[in-house]
Design an enzyme around this catalytic site. Structure first.
Site, PDB file in Angstrom:
ATOM      1  N   VAL A 174       0.858  -1.183   0.000  1.00  0.00           N
ATOM      2  CA  VAL A 174       0.000   0.000   0.000  1.00  0.00           C
ATOM      3  C   VAL A 174       0.890   1.227   0.000  1.00  0.00           C
ATOM      4  O   VAL A 174       1.934   1.250   0.663  1.00  0.00           O
ATOM      5  CB  VAL A 174      -0.915   0.027   1.245  1.00  0.00           C
ATOM      6  N   CYS A 175       0.492   2.229  -0.772  1.00  0.00           N
ATOM      7  CA  CYS A 175       1.150   3.528  -0.705  1.00  0.00           C
ATOM      8  C   CYS A 175       2.644   3.368  -1.039  1.00  0.00           C
ATOM      9  O   CYS A 175       2.999   2.671  -1.977  1.00  0.00           O
ATOM     10  CB  CYS A 175       0.897   4.119   0.680  1.00  0.00           C
ATOM     11  N   THR A 176       3.517   4.010  -0.281  1.00  0.00           N
ATOM     12  CA  THR A 176       4.948   3.950  -0.575  1.00  0.00           C
ATOM     13  C   THR A 176       5.590   2.627  -0.158  1.00  0.00           C
ATOM     14  O   THR A 176       6.810   2.470  -0.292  1.00  0.00           O
ATOM     15  CB  THR A 176       5.680   5.119   0.111  1.00  0.00           C
ATOM     16  N   THR A 226       1.650   3.454  -6.745  1.00  0.00           N
ATOM     17  CA  THR A 226       1.988   3.927  -5.405  1.00  0.00           C
ATOM     18  C   THR A 226       1.196   5.187  -5.112  1.00  0.00           C
ATOM     19  O   THR A 226       0.366   5.628  -5.919  1.00  0.00           O
ATOM     20  CB  THR A 226       3.505   4.181  -5.302  1.00  0.00           C
TER      21      THR A 226
END
Length: 202
Positions: A100-102, A120
């Site tokens: 998830v995300c970075t 991302t």
């Protein structure tokens, strides 16, 4: 029963972890959940709340699903070879790897996403891309599926990806039931990401 190992590290994003774990955790007959960190014990999130990791990297646990969140701490952890080696090894023995995300920056830095499609957090898109120049980074995506790898956009997008992963493993009907139990509006179109435009990526 698939065992999920959710990695946490100082500065992890709370919703990155606990939003998706809420989805998986409702299917107790299908998934078991475990928090793992470099050192077992309390780990401080980016929001200041602490989560307790039952396992450390050295405990030798095997996970069917490796889960890697993002958060401000990823900017430090991309320079942590011990953590990156553990991610690479755990991913290579897992059936699925989710970020998830970075968190996708950690997968990229570990060499797992080379020549694969991934996405991302759109606010951190340029920095994450620098961590994996051989990755086909997709700006207009809520989440991306490429083989055993599922990567999502920022924070709340992880819940949409988790439901997508549940659909992949157990069918769309099961994923829709989980979303209903959570009273969550599932954004099912993984290509629809308004934040890509907000951040000038498309």
């Amino acid at each position: 029963m698939r065992k999920i190992g959710a990695l946490i590290f100082p500065g992890f994003e709370l919703l990155d972890v606990f939003g998706p774990m809420q989805m998986f955790g409702l299917l107790a007959d299908d998934f078991s959940l475990e928090l793992v960190a470099e050192t077992a014990g309390p780990v401080t999130s980016n929001q200041g709340l602490k989560a307790f990791a039952e396992k450390s990297l050295g405990d030798g646990g095997h996970y069917d699903v490796l889960f890697v969140p993002g958060g401000a701490g990823t900017r430090r952890e991309v320079g942590n070879p011990r953590l990156l080696d553990w991610i690479a090894h755990s991913s290579n023995t897992a059936e699925f790897t989710l970020s998830v995300c970075t968190g996708s920056a950690l997968l990229a830095k570990a060499g797992l996403l080379d020549n694969r499609r991934a996405t991302t957090n759109k606010a951190a898109f340029s920095w994450v891309c620098e961590q994996g120049p051989q990755v086909d980074w997709i700006p207009q995506a809520r989440w991306v599926e490429d083989g055993p790898f599922l990567t999502s956009s920022g924070v709340s997008a992880g819940m949409d990806m988790a439901l997508g992963a549940i659909a992949l493993m157990h069918g769309k009907d099961v994923a829709e039931k989980v979303a209903k139990w959570c009273e969550y509006t599932w954004h099912k179109d993984k290509t629809n990401d308004p934040f890509a435009r907000i951040h000038g990526l498309v």
